[in-house]
Every structure is written in C-alpha cells, then in structure tokens.
Scaffold this motif. Structure first.
Motif, PDB file in Angstrom:
ATOM      1  N   ARG A  47       0.819  -1.224   0.000  1.00 42.42           N
ATOM      2  CA  ARG A  47       0.000   0.000   0.000  1.00 42.42           C
ATOM      3  C   ARG A  47       0.848   1.266   0.000  1.00 42.42           C
ATOM      4  N   CYS A  48       2.131   1.157   0.390  1.00 42.40           N
ATOM      5  CA  CYS A  48       3.097   2.261   0.374  1.00 42.40           C
ATOM      6  C   CYS A  48       2.783   3.340   1.416  1.00 42.40           C
ATOM      7  N   ASN A  49       3.367   3.165   2.602  1.00 47.96           N
ATOM      8  CA  ASN A  49       3.213   4.128   3.703  1.00 47.96           C
ATOM      9  C   ASN A  49       4.154   5.302   3.452  1.00 47.96           C
ATOM     10  N   ILE A  50       3.673   6.311   2.719  1.00 46.40           N
ATOM     11  CA  ILE A  50       4.490   7.402   2.183  1.00 46.40           C
ATOM     12  C   ILE A  50       5.227   8.201   3.259  1.00 46.40           C
ATOM     13  N   THR A  51       4.528   8.567   4.328  1.00 48.72           N
ATOM     14  CA  THR A  51       5.135   9.349   5.403  1.00 48.72           C
ATOM     15  C   THR A  51       4.261   9.215   6.643  1.00 48.72           C
ATOM     16  N   ASN A  52       4.533  10.072   7.630  1.00 48.37           N
ATOM     17  CA  ASN A  52       3.748  10.118   8.852  1.00 48.37           C
ATOM     18  C   ASN A  52       3.492  11.576   9.189  1.00 48.37           C
ATOM     19  N   VAL A  53       2.311  11.889   9.738  1.00 55.47           N
ATOM     20  CA  VAL A  53       1.951  13.295   9.985  1.00 55.47           C
ATOM     21  C   VAL A  53       2.513  13.845  11.293  1.00 55.47           C
ATOM     22  N   ALA A  54       3.347  13.080  11.991  1.00 55.47           N
ATOM     23  CA  ALA A  54       3.935  13.540  13.254  1.00 55.47           C
ATOM     24  C   ALA A  54       4.734  14.821  13.050  1.00 55.47           C
ATOM     25  N   GLU A  55       4.829  15.641  14.117  1.00 51.05           N
ATOM     26  CA  GLU A  55       5.670  16.841  14.076  1.00 51.05           C
ATOM     27  C   GLU A  55       7.121  16.423  13.852  1.00 51.05           C
ATOM     28  N   VAL A  56       7.928  17.334  13.319  1.00 54.57           N
ATOM     29  CA  VAL A  56       9.312  17.004  12.965  1.00 54.57           C
ATOM     30  C   VAL A  56      10.104  16.389  14.134  1.00 54.57           C
ATOM     31  N   PRO A  57      10.039  16.944  15.363  1.00 55.43           N
ATOM     32  CA  PRO A  57      10.788  16.311  16.464  1.00 55.43           C
ATOM     33  C   PRO A  57      10.362  14.858  16.695  1.00 55.43           C
ATOM     34  N   PHE A  86       3.046  14.672  -3.624  1.00 53.16           N
ATOM     35  CA  PHE A  86       2.272  13.578  -4.214  1.00 53.16           C
ATOM     36  C   PHE A  86       0.879  14.024  -4.659  1.00 53.16           C
ATOM     37  N   ASN A  87       0.265  14.893  -3.901  1.00 53.45           N
ATOM     38  CA  ASN A  87      -1.026  15.435  -4.351  1.00 53.45           C
ATOM     39  C   ASN A  87      -0.870  16.176  -5.671  1.00 53.45           C
ATOM     40  N   GLY A  88       0.296  16.826  -5.825  1.00 52.21           N
ATOM     41  CA  GLY A  88       0.575  17.586  -7.048  1.00 52.21           C
ATOM     42  C   GLY A  88       0.813  16.719  -8.272  1.00 52.21           C
ATOM     43  N   ILE A  89       1.201  15.461  -8.051  1.00 55.62           N
ATOM     44  CA  ILE A  89       1.380  14.549  -9.196  1.00 55.62           C
ATOM     45  C   ILE A  89       0.240  13.525  -9.234  1.00 55.62           C
ATOM     46  N   LYS A  94      -4.217   9.928   2.259  1.00 57.51           N
ATOM     47  CA  LYS A  94      -5.116   9.870   3.418  1.00 57.51           C
ATOM     48  C   LYS A  94      -4.287   9.524   4.650  1.00 57.51           C
ATOM     49  N   VAL A  95      -4.807   9.877   5.821  1.00 60.14           N
ATOM     50  CA  VAL A  95      -4.109   9.604   7.078  1.00 60.14           C
ATOM     51  C   VAL A  95      -4.848   8.510   7.837  1.00 60.14           C
ATOM     52  N   GLU A  96      -4.082   7.515   8.291  1.00 58.02           N
ATOM     53  CA  GLU A  96      -4.673   6.405   9.035  1.00 58.02           C
ATOM     54  C   GLU A  96      -4.127   6.348  10.457  1.00 58.02           C
ATOM     55  N   ARG A  97      -4.535   5.307  11.179  1.00 59.39           N
ATOM     56  CA  ARG A  97      -4.125   5.123  12.572  1.00 59.39           C
ATOM     57  C   ARG A  97      -2.601   5.286  12.741  1.00 59.39           C
ATOM     58  N   GLY A  98      -2.232   5.978  13.800  1.00 58.69           N
ATOM     59  CA  GLY A  98      -0.814   6.194  14.068  1.00 58.69           C
ATOM     60  C   GLY A  98      -0.197   7.270  13.208  1.00 58.69           C
ATOM     61  N   SER A 105      -5.763   5.311  -2.983  1.00 57.46           N
ATOM     62  CA  SER A 105      -6.033   4.077  -3.739  1.00 57.46           C
ATOM     63  C   SER A 105      -5.551   2.816  -3.036  1.00 57.46           C
ATOM     64  N   ASP A 106      -4.700   2.992  -2.000  1.00 59.84           N
ATOM     65  CA  ASP A 106      -4.082   1.848  -1.303  1.00 59.84           C
ATOM     66  C   ASP A 106      -3.198   1.021  -2.228  1.00 59.84           C
ATOM     67  N   LYS A 107      -2.677   1.645  -3.260  1.00 60.20           N
ATOM     68  CA  LYS A 107      -1.836   0.913  -4.214  1.00 60.20           C
ATOM     69  C   LYS A 107      -0.454   1.560  -4.314  1.00 60.20           C
ATOM     70  N   ALA A 108       0.580   0.812  -3.897  1.00 60.68           N
ATOM     71  CA  ALA A 108       1.956   1.308  -4.003  1.00 60.68           C
ATOM     72  C   ALA A 108       2.321   1.581  -5.462  1.00 60.68           C
ATOM     73  N   ALA A 109       1.753   0.785  -6.372  1.00 60.69           N
ATOM     74  CA  ALA A 109       2.058   0.960  -7.798  1.00 60.69           C
ATOM     75  C   ALA A 109       1.663   2.355  -8.288  1.00 60.69           C
ATOM     76  N   ASP A 110       0.591   2.928  -7.720  1.00 59.59           N
ATOM     77  CA  ASP A 110       0.174   4.274  -8.127  1.00 59.59           C
ATOM     78  C   ASP A 110       1.221   5.313  -7.738  1.00 59.59           C
ATOM     79  N   VAL A 111       1.858   5.106  -6.587  1.00 61.18           N
ATOM     80  CA  VAL A 111       2.904   6.026  -6.119  1.00 61.18           C
ATOM     81  C   VAL A 111       4.112   5.944  -7.050  1.00 61.18           C
TER      82      VAL A 111
END
Length: 416
Positions: A47-57, A86-89, A94-98, A105-111
């Motif tokens: 599904r490709c976990n692109i990043t995390n929304v946590a603050e930088v620290p 990624f939104n620009g391309i 979407k943001v999920e738990r944690g 799309s939940d598809k790594a291939a799309d990324v």
C-alpha cells in the motif's frame, strides 16, 4: 545545464532526480532492475506508507538510526511537503491510525507510476537494467560513473541512492556500500533492522500465527533492561515478528553482534498490575473451579498460548482449578506478566525491511547530503547509515535526503 547522474531508482533516487530536473539540470537516472521503485511496491504491505503526519521532532525520534543527522533535510522537505508533492502529481493521500499516510487508492504501484511519469515529464533519462559498478573520481571530485559492461556516464555531480542490503530481489544488494568504500568512505557494518527474531524455545513453533495485541515487550541484554515497546506482536514458526518486535530488532541485532545474551520479556497484560491481574485470575478460577487448568484460562489467553504459560508456572495442565494454591497462582501471574524467551539471532538481512548501517553520516554534510571527502558526490536513502521504525518514517527519510541531494547537486555550483 548541469549533468547529474543518479544511481538507483528507489524513493530517494527518484526524488533526487525529480528535484535536480526541476532545478533545470540534465539528469540521467540509472537503475539495475527492470523497473524503477521495485522495493517501494512492497512497502506498507503493497500500500506504500508514504510518510507520517507527526511533528518534525517526533519524526526524528522515530528514526533511531541517526535521526538527528536528518534534522536539516527533513525540515527543508518535511511530511507536509511530501504530501503536497504527491497530491501535485495526482496521488491523493489519506491519514490512518498512528498518523500513517497512504495513497487513497491503497496501491503502491500508483505512487511509483506517478513518480516515473513525473521523471519522464521533466525530461529525466531513466535507464533500467544498467548496473553501476564504480564512481569515477578525479582528484577529490566525482566526475561520473562506470557500469559493469564498461560504459561511462560523465557528470558534474553524482548522487548515490542504491539502497541497503535488505530484500535483494528488489535490487538492494549492498552495491553502494562497495562503491563508497572503494573511494575512501567509511561504511558502518550493515545489520538487519525491522526484521523478525528467532527464538531458542521449541514451543514457539506450536504458536505459529498467534497474534497478540496490547502487549509490552522488554528487551534485556545480559540480564540488563535495555528498552521496551507496547503494541502488537506475532508468533511464527521460528520465533516472533510483528510491529513491536520489528521496532526492537535494530537494537537486538547490535546486541547480538556484540555477543550479548539477549532475552525478551513479554507482559501479556500490561494494563493490569500484579494485584489487579491476580483479582482477575481469581474470578476466572471461581468461574471454572471444577475444570482442569488447561480449560480455565480461555477467557484470558489464546488457546495455544495456555500450555507454555502453565509450563512456565510449573502447573500441570490437567490439574483441577480448585486444587491450585496461592503460591502456584502467583507463579502463574508472574509468567503472565513476564514470559521470558531467548533470542538466538535475527532473520537474515535479506528478509529485513531496512538495513541499519551504511555510509557513515560523519562523512556527509547533513544539509546538502554531499560527501565531505569527495566534491560533487551526494548520498541519499538507505545507502546512508540511517534507519527508522515502521510507520512511514523510512520513506520520509528517503524523500528528504533525496530532495536535499537533488537540490544541492544543482545549487552548489550556483553558490561558487
């Protein structure tokens, strides 16, 4: 125009190539596999976990392998920048738990496909099935690369983004370590990180597939407490896996490498104190007083976990509940709160999600990702001695390093 050669079309390499091309450079991207982003396709269970929304620290805190080194480049290209990119391309996120960020799309291939399309639109020349074997250096300056078949690609800057040693089937076979070592860079010994652990105990084989939620696992080395993690784990035919085990595996690998005796203590009921759990067990004993012990713990534990727990407490499984003494009950509570297992080794580095170790960060400029030893040579991604926990942190690190290397490989000349 600057000619930039990027070696490795993983997340860091593709981002570096995109950023260099956006700055007007003529970019060549060389990938030894048949397609770009092969390892990305299997990240986040496909599904490709692109990043995390946590603050930088918090991001940096979740990068136990030299996270502080990334402070500059993550702040220059942070998790909001990654989502905006990624939104620009046309990859909505979407943001999920944690706080984990995935494509809608939940598809790594799309990324991967969106990044490859962006490379083409920016005029990056992407060559696949081209294996680079050497970085060409004149004086103390990188001037290009040489491939296995003797072909040379001249460049005004080289970005090495070849990945680590994990999942070799995706192309990460440690090539970058050898190339960096050959030109004088120190390579910290690669060890598996985010990898399952093998246990000495034979009974774990009977628990294959048993998943435990909301448990606390504490790591011990030579009977000294090192650290702990709370969350989910899984028993396998060889030992243990799952999120908290993977997070503990980096430190475990280091301790095993140092020759330490390593144990894990599993608290199966961390939300309850000894006294609270004792009261809970007493209620169950009252409920099942005329049953055998092997049938009296089914409200408390998965069925297959009951035999080893009773064995650890030295209680015969066919003992009647109403014959259990207070001392025996307390032994049972102690096992429930501290099931000890012995770690013999990690699974092979080829099975690790990421690699700990790589090009020593002391020899890299943390702002630009340029080598401190060789001018116009840049590093990005897992080839660098940086690694993180699961949750989007490794890809964030790769994108941030790639963006820094891509930008500064062009900007450095402008500064001179």
């Amino acid at each position: 125009m600057d000619k930039i050669v990027v070696v490795g079309a993983g997340p860091a390499g593709m981002m570096a190539a995109i950023k260099a091309a956006e700055n007007g450079a003529s970019v060549v991207l060389l990938e030894k596999m048949k397609r770009a982003g092969k390892k990305m396709l299997i990240t986040g269970k496909g599904r490709c976990n692109i990043t995390n929304v946590a603050e930088v620290p918090e991001l940096i805190k979740n990068i136990p392998g030299n996270g502080k080194f990334l402070n500059s480049c993550i702040r220059a290209f942070d998790n909001e920048d990654v989502q905006y990119f990624f939104n620009g391309i046309e990859v909505p996120t979407k943001v999920e738990r944690g706080g984990r960020v995935f494509p809608v799309s939940d598809k790594a291939a799309d990324v991967v496909d969106a990044m490859v399309l962006q490379l083409h639109e920016l005029g990056v020349k992407l060559y696949t099935e081209v294996k680079v074997s050497e970085i060409l250096v004149q004086g103390n300056k990188a001037v290009g690369v040489k491939t296995d078949d003797g072909q040379k690609f001249e460049a005004e800057a080289v970005i090495l983004a070849t990945g680590g040693s994990s999942y070799p089937g995706t192309g990460s076979t440690g090539d970058g370590y050898k190339m960096a070592d050959k030109i004088g860079h120190k390579v910290v010994t690669p060890l598996p990180a985010l990898v399952p652990l093998e246990l000495e105990e034979e009974w774990v084989k009977d628990l294959q597939g048993v998943s435990l939620r909301n448990v606390r696992v504490t790591l011990f080395a030579d009977e000294k407490r090192i650290t702990d993690m709370f969350g989910e784990m899984l028993f396998t035919h060889f030992g243990v896996s799952g999120p908290i085990i993977l997070s503990l595996s980096r430190k475990t690998a280091q301790l095993l490498e140092e020759g330490s005796f390593v144990e894990l203590m599993i608290d199966l009921k961390p939300a309850l104190s000894f006294e609270q759990l004792d009261a809970r067990v007493l209620r169950d004993f009252e409920k099942y007083q005329r049953k055998e012990m092997k049938n009296a713990l089914k409200d408390l534990l998965p069925g297959r976990l009951i035999p080893p727990i009773l064995d650890g407490a030295y209680i015969e499984p066919d003992r009647m509940v109403n014959s259990i003494t207070k001392e025996e009950r307390h032994r049972l509570i102690n096992v429930l709160k501290g099931l000890l297992v012995t770690v013999t080794k990690t699974r092979p580095i080829a099975e690790a999600i990421v690699t700990a170790g790589g090009v020593d960060v002391k020899e890299i400029n943390p702002k630009t990702m340029e080598s401190k030893l060789i001018k116009n040579l840049y590093f990005a991604g897992e080839v660098v001695d940086v690694d993180a926990y699961t949750g989007g942190y490794n890809l964030q690190a790769a994108f941030s390093m790639g963006a820094a290397a891509g930008n500064w490989s062009v900007w450095n000349d402008e500064e001179e």
